[in-house]
Write an enzyme that holds these catalytic residues in place. Structure first.
Site, PDB file in Angstrom:
ATOM      1  N   CYS A 113      30.273  40.654  52.801  1.00  0.00           N
ATOM      2  CA  CYS A 113      30.895  42.326  52.418  1.00  0.00           C
ATOM      3  C   CYS A 113      31.842  42.672  53.385  1.00  0.00           C
ATOM      4  O   CYS A 113      32.726  43.607  53.067  1.00  0.00           O
ATOM      5  CB  CYS A 113      29.792  43.144  52.229  1.00  0.00           C
ATOM      6  N   HIS A 255      33.817  49.777  52.261  1.00  0.00           N
ATOM      7  CA  HIS A 255      33.285  48.740  51.314  1.00  0.00           C
ATOM      8  C   HIS A 255      32.130  49.517  50.481  1.00  0.00           C
ATOM      9  O   HIS A 255      31.390  50.327  50.720  1.00  0.00           O
ATOM     10  CB  HIS A 255      32.392  47.977  52.205  1.00  0.00           C
ATOM     11  N   ASN A 285      28.866  46.647  43.533  1.00  0.00           N
ATOM     12  CA  ASN A 285      29.135  46.176  44.657  1.00  0.00           C
ATOM     13  C   ASN A 285      29.879  44.753  44.413  1.00  0.00           C
ATOM     14  O   ASN A 285      29.051  43.625  44.292  1.00  0.00           O
ATOM     15  CB  ASN A 285      27.853  46.095  45.716  1.00  0.00           C
TER      16      ASN A 285
END
Ligand code: UT7
Length: 340
Positions: A113, A255, A285
């Site tokens: 990520c 993020h 996500n």
């Protein structure tokens, strides 16, 4: 000799067309729309259909970024992904070939990520080392391919998508330039988020590898706390290095792992929540895709104007984390139709 700075010159993103709502998930596991919305901020997410791979999303996002930069060519491709098309080879060359970029250097960066920030910094390094005069940096993941579709700890959160930027060599004082960078990792936390099997430690063809070992597991609460701590620390580091205060930041683009994480980081930094960009509600996500996808949507909504001061920060499996400051360039603000 002055270092060649990396300047943002193009931007694009791609989402797969299939929408999966929270109610769709509640139909196959013990969860609810109310729980997912309240605990994560997610209302729906996009999911790839079988037959669509990470490179397909990356090529679409990359083509849009090249179009927005006004030219079909770049000197290198850096792809951040944790869901390559195949364990071997890397997916970057497939993406470069799909974009008709010939024999340019192309490779993958694996920081999950935080991958887009690592790839951005790698792209800036290629420019500084004069390996290329322009670099296409893509963050792309088909993360749902790693997730057990019946696991309520991960399936509501993870999704698929891609975003891309074009970097060109320029000066640090021009709009669009990357300013300060902070990257870090802690391999002692490697088991917080991982897929156990399929690598060299637990090989996929071993019969003792359990089916569930091929799925992503996450210790969500610990990840949450570490994400807030590390993204806040890293943001403070780059703000100090840039000589900006929190009040100077026009947009905080973190993020998109959980809206509560993004607001907690904003609160810890003393940043106005209005200046915190959140698009996780309709994207979920998207791992390495999330930051450039958020930048593209923010620019399309007119939330980023030339000269704006932007703070990027991420935390992910590894664990890895980081932050980058930059100013927003001219020419990347025009309203756009949403990525599709
Ligand atoms: O992108 C890389 C980094 N990833 C992240 O940053 C993710 C970070 N973690 C998170 O976002 C959150 O930890 C989650 C969204 C994964 C979980 O939220 P949480 O608030 O930490 O929930 P929890 O795991 O502490 O569980 C709270 C309660 C539990 O019930 P009890 O024990 O209080 O009765 C869980 O069993 O919520 C329950 N629960 C659920 N209920 C309905 C956990 N997952 C679900 C679910 N639906 N999907």
């Amino acid at each position: 000799m002055t270092r060649r700075a990396a300047v943002l010159a193009g931007l694009g993103s791609a989402l797969p067309p299939r929408v999966v709502t929270n109610d769709d998930l509640a139909g196959r596991m013990d969860t609810s729309d109310a729980w997912i919305r309240t605990r994560t901020g997610i209302a729906e997410r996009r999911v790839v259909d079988p037959g669509t791979a990470t490179s397909d999303l990356a090529i679409t996002a990359g083509r849009r970024a090249l179009d927005s930069a006004g030219g079909p060519r770049v000197g290198a491709v850096v792809l951040a992904t944790a869901t390559p098309d195949h364990p071997c080879p890397a997916t970057g060359p497939t993406v470069a070939a799909g974009l008709g970029l010939g024999t340019v250097p192309a490779f993958d960066v694996g920081a999950v990520c935080s991958g887009f920030l690592y790839a951005l910094v790698t792209g800036a390094g290629l420019l500084a080392a004069e390996v290329a005069d322009s670099v296409l940096v893509i963050g792309a993941d088909a993360f749902t391919t790693l997730v057990d579709p019946h696991d309520r700890a991960t399936a509501p959160i993870f999704a698929d998508g891609a975003g891309a930027v074009v970097l060109r060599a320029g000066r640090t004082d021009e709009p669009g330039a990357l300013r300060a960078i902070d990257l870090a990792s802690d391999g002692l936390q490697a088991d917080l988020i991982r897929v156990a099997a399929g690598g060299s430690r637990q090989r996929s063809h071993h019969t003792e590898a359990l089916r569930e070992d091929h799925y992503l597991t996450m210790r969500g609460g610990e990840v949450f706390k570490n994400a807030v701590l590390r993204m806040t620390e890293s943001s403070r580091t780059v703000l100090a290095r840039t000589g900006w205060t929190t009040a100077d930041v026009d947009l905080l683009v973190g993020h998109q792992a959980n809206a509560r994480i993004l607001y907690a980081v904003a609160d810890q930094l003393g940043a106005d929540r209005e200046r915190t960009y959140v698009n996780i509600g309709h994207t979920g996500n998207t791992a390495a895709g999330s930051i450039p996808l958020a930048l593209d949507e923010a620019a399309g909504e007119g939330r980023l104007r030339p000269g704006d001061r932007v703070l990027l920060t991420a935390f992910g499996a590894g664990t890895t984390w980081g932050a980058v400051t930059l100013t927003w360039p001219h020419g990347l603000t025009r309203p756009r139709t949403p990525a599709a």
